[in-house]
Design an enzyme around this catalytic site. Sequence first.
Site, PDB file in Angstrom:
ATOM      1  N   GLU A  68       0.815  -9.872 -11.779  1.00 32.11           N
ATOM      2  CA  GLU A  68       1.866  -9.221 -10.596  1.00 32.11           C
ATOM      3  C   GLU A  68       3.333 -10.071 -10.510  1.00 32.11           C
ATOM      4  O   GLU A  68       3.593 -10.374 -10.938  1.00 32.11           O
ATOM      5  CB  GLU A  68       1.123  -8.837  -9.059  1.00 32.11           C
ATOM      6  N   LEU A 117      -7.329   6.159  -5.857  1.00 32.78           N
ATOM      7  CA  LEU A 117      -6.927   5.824  -5.549  1.00 32.78           C
ATOM      8  C   LEU A 117      -5.746   6.713  -4.970  1.00 32.78           C
ATOM      9  O   LEU A 117      -4.834   6.683  -5.355  1.00 32.78           O
ATOM     10  CB  LEU A 117      -6.607   4.036  -6.026  1.00 32.78           C
ATOM     11  N   ARG A 151       7.471   3.895   2.756  1.00 32.55           N
ATOM     12  CA  ARG A 151       8.276   4.161   2.518  1.00 32.55           C
ATOM     13  C   ARG A 151       8.599   5.945   2.130  1.00 32.55           C
ATOM     14  O   ARG A 151       9.782   6.498   1.401  1.00 32.55           O
ATOM     15  CB  ARG A 151       8.771   3.632   0.656  1.00 32.55           C
ATOM     16  N   LYS A 202       1.004  10.300   1.388  1.00 39.19           N
ATOM     17  CA  LYS A 202       2.159   9.983   0.742  1.00 39.19           C
ATOM     18  C   LYS A 202       1.382  11.430  -0.420  1.00 39.19           C
ATOM     19  O   LYS A 202       1.828  11.584  -0.995  1.00 39.19           O
ATOM     20  CB  LYS A 202       2.109   8.895   0.230  1.00 39.19           C
ATOM     21  N   SER A 224      17.740  61.936   5.281  1.00 38.81           N
ATOM     22  CA  SER A 224      18.633  59.917   5.685  1.00 38.81           C
ATOM     23  C   SER A 224      17.672  60.645   7.365  1.00 38.81           C
ATOM     24  O   SER A 224      18.692  61.072   8.082  1.00 38.81           O
ATOM     25  CB  SER A 224      20.031  60.179   5.682  1.00 38.81           C
ATOM     26  N   THR A 278      -6.421  -3.328  -4.966  1.00 31.61           N
ATOM     27  CA  THR A 278      -6.875  -1.913  -5.906  1.00 31.61           C
ATOM     28  C   THR A 278      -8.318  -2.155  -5.983  1.00 31.61           C
ATOM     29  O   THR A 278      -8.923  -1.640  -5.697  1.00 31.61           O
ATOM     30  CB  THR A 278      -5.603  -1.626  -6.313  1.00 31.61           C
TER      31      THR A 278
HETATM   32  C1  UD1 Z   1      -0.147  -1.683  -9.238  1.00 33.97           C
HETATM   33  C2  UD1 Z   1      -0.664  -2.834  -9.690  1.00 33.97           C
HETATM   34  C3  UD1 Z   1       0.294  -3.546 -10.978  1.00 33.97           C
HETATM   35  C4  UD1 Z   1       0.822  -2.140 -11.655  1.00 33.97           C
HETATM   36  C5  UD1 Z   1       1.162  -0.934 -10.378  1.00 33.97           C
HETATM   37  C6  UD1 Z   1       1.592   0.482 -11.281  1.00 33.97           C
HETATM   38  C7  UD1 Z   1      -2.932  -3.907  -9.098  1.00 33.97           C
HETATM   39  C8  UD1 Z   1      -2.811  -5.194  -8.496  1.00 33.97           C
HETATM   40  N1  UD1 Z   1      -1.308  -3.770  -9.419  1.00 33.97           N
HETATM   41  O1  UD1 Z   1       0.749  -2.905  -8.134  1.00 33.97           O
HETATM   42  O2  UD1 Z   1      -0.074  -4.311 -11.967  1.00 33.97           O
HETATM   43  O3  UD1 Z   1       2.692  -2.324 -12.571  1.00 33.97           O
HETATM   44  O4  UD1 Z   1       0.551  -1.043  -9.515  1.00 33.97           O
HETATM   45  O5  UD1 Z   1       2.016   0.986  -9.789  1.00 33.97           O
HETATM   46  O6  UD1 Z   1      -3.567  -3.149  -9.455  1.00 33.97           O
HETATM   47  N2  UD1 Z   1      -4.393   1.395  -3.126  1.00 33.97           N
HETATM   48  C9  UD1 Z   1      -5.649   1.562  -2.101  1.00 33.97           C
HETATM   49  N3  UD1 Z   1      -5.556   1.029  -1.578  1.00 33.97           N
HETATM   50  C10 UD1 Z   1      -5.208  -0.576  -1.484  1.00 33.97           C
HETATM   51  C11 UD1 Z   1      -4.085  -0.559  -2.569  1.00 33.97           C
HETATM   52  C12 UD1 Z   1      -3.928   0.264  -3.211  1.00 33.97           C
HETATM   53  O7  UD1 Z   1      -6.107   2.503  -2.580  1.00 33.97           O
HETATM   54  O8  UD1 Z   1      -5.983  -1.348  -0.992  1.00 33.97           O
HETATM   55  C13 UD1 Z   1      -3.427   2.266  -3.982  1.00 33.97           C
HETATM   56  C14 UD1 Z   1      -2.671   2.636  -3.888  1.00 33.97           C
HETATM   57  O9  UD1 Z   1      -2.648   4.108  -2.487  1.00 33.97           O
HETATM   58  C15 UD1 Z   1      -1.579   3.159  -4.784  1.00 33.97           C
HETATM   59  C16 UD1 Z   1      -2.164   2.769  -5.619  1.00 33.97           C
HETATM   60  O10 UD1 Z   1      -3.826   1.940  -5.542  1.00 33.97           O
HETATM   61  O11 UD1 Z   1      -1.361   4.699  -5.012  1.00 33.97           O
HETATM   62  C17 UD1 Z   1      -1.509   0.829  -6.017  1.00 33.97           C
HETATM   63  O12 UD1 Z   1      -1.849   0.500  -5.173  1.00 33.97           O
HETATM   64  P1  UD1 Z   1      -0.053  -0.879  -4.737  1.00 33.97           P
HETATM   65  O13 UD1 Z   1       0.015  -1.028  -3.611  1.00 33.97           O
HETATM   66  O14 UD1 Z   1       1.063   0.326  -5.414  1.00 33.97           O
HETATM   67  O15 UD1 Z   1       0.323  -1.424  -6.497  1.00 33.97           O
HETATM   68  P2  UD1 Z   1       1.085  -2.317  -6.865  1.00 33.97           P
HETATM   69  O16 UD1 Z   1       1.316  -3.262  -5.748  1.00 33.97           O
HETATM   70  O17 UD1 Z   1       2.420  -1.141  -6.982  1.00 33.97           O
END
Ligand code: UD1
Length: 456
Positions: free
Chosen positions: A152, A8, A15, A22, A403, A79
């Site tokens: 979560e 992903l 941030r 990123k 030189s 995710t």
């Molecule tokens: C997610 C997990 C959480 C875990 C944490 C670890 C879920 C619902 N939660 O939370 O349990 O502790 O990661 O870091 O899965 N991404 C996509 N498309 C999306 C959403 C996210 O590609 O629609 C990717 C983001 O780029 C990122 C990763 O998935 O690399 C995690 O997404 P993020 O939104 O950071 O999840 P967290 O809320 O941190």
Amino acid sequence: MKLLPIILAAGQGTRMYSQLPKVLHTIGGKPMLQHVINSCRNLDVKDIAIVYGHGGEKVKATIADDTLKWVLQSEQKGTGHAVDQARELINDDLVVIIAYGDVPLIKAETLQSLVDALSGADLTVLTTIMDDPKGYGRIVRSPEGTIESIVEEKDANNEIRKITEVNTGFIAARGKQLKTWLAKLSPDNAQGEYYLTDCIALAVEDGGSVHAVVCDDPMEVQGVNNRVQQAQLEREYQKNQAEQLLLKGVSLADPARLDIRGDVSVGQDVFIDVNVVFIGKVSLGKNVVIESGCVITDSVIGDNARIKANSVLENAQVGNHCDVGPFARLRPGAVLADKAKVGNFVEIKKSTIGEGSKVSHLSYIGDTQMGVGVNIGAGTITCNYDGVNKFKTIIGDNAFIGSDSQLIAPVEIGEGATIGAGSTITKDAPAAELTLARSNQKVLKGWKRPEKRLKD
Ligand code: UD1
Ligand code: CA
């Protein structure tokens, strides 16, 4: 069973406060996403899928690898939604691993252990224990210790928030089952997103078993959300790189003051002093000494060579027993044969320095082919450029250039020729003769220095 890692990488990374997506921010000079891809490549994969986001064309272009399956997630709905975009690639008989493009230190062995644990489970999840679990999904276990769900932070009550075992995000499951769970996800939660983590509760509901693999190094599963975390992981990565070198028999003056942004191969008994940076592909022969403050990019350094303090090398080849620096600059195409010496404040570009030849002080040597045993005097410059075109200088074996000479290319200095100091050489100089090109010295007899005029 063949594996299908789905990485992903659609996150905006707000941030980071950056123009760059990123996952393209680097650790050890390589995009974070590339690290994750490399770890996946060490597994028995069928394909590797990357879920990339809106405007992620830059990600595709930078990684530039069309053996990858690129899957667009144009709108970020969580995710679970992200993984579902790759549904077409999820064959029933594949084992899917979900990985993250912003978790760069993940190791292939750890991913493999998630897969191995599937032999006794329907779904495996990589967890870790965190002193401060804030922001992470918590692992909810039954009193017997079996995993029931992941909750979560935003959906958790105070009791659940106290749990320190967290979801790293990495999971593995068989394709067929994963697809049935993905189809059942709903955005009915605090963030209105399709949570991949809900697959855990769905698996349990189906009567399946969920096993955890606990990762005992939180750094390995640390994600990067801002530049503080990126810097922390960079140090962790560099620490690991330095350790690898030490374990291979390299001596480091200080493992904390070496940066490797690429790949370094080493012979026996190499010594590296403090504040050295290696970039790209660098190869060091045995007994090589790199003194402090050197920056070495894409170069090959032969056995017993010494690169003295503050030298900068790029795309250079240094032979055995060479002596370079301090303060030398070897630019692309600099080739030093064995026992050559390049001293302080010398710049060499696209030139061959023959065996045992010396350019010891304050010189510019460009587009030059130099024979063996040549001695280039201090301050000698090859004038290789007329403002439009570049020209070659050829210097025969055992020539001696006095030189402060300028060799105006194209020009050839014959074997064993001697050039008198301070010469501007515009025509070929014959072998074994002394060639001088400077105005004769004269003396004006009886000349007097002007005297200070008296003010009237
Ligand atoms: C997610 C997990 C959480 C875990 C944490 C670890 C879920 C619902 N939660 O939370 O349990 O502790 O990661 O870091 O899965 N991404 C996509 N498309 C999306 C959403 C996210 O590609 O629609 C990717 C983001 O780029 C990122 C990763 O998935 O690399 C995690 O997404 P993020 O939104 O950071 O999840 P967290 O809320 O941190
Ligand atoms: Ca995150």
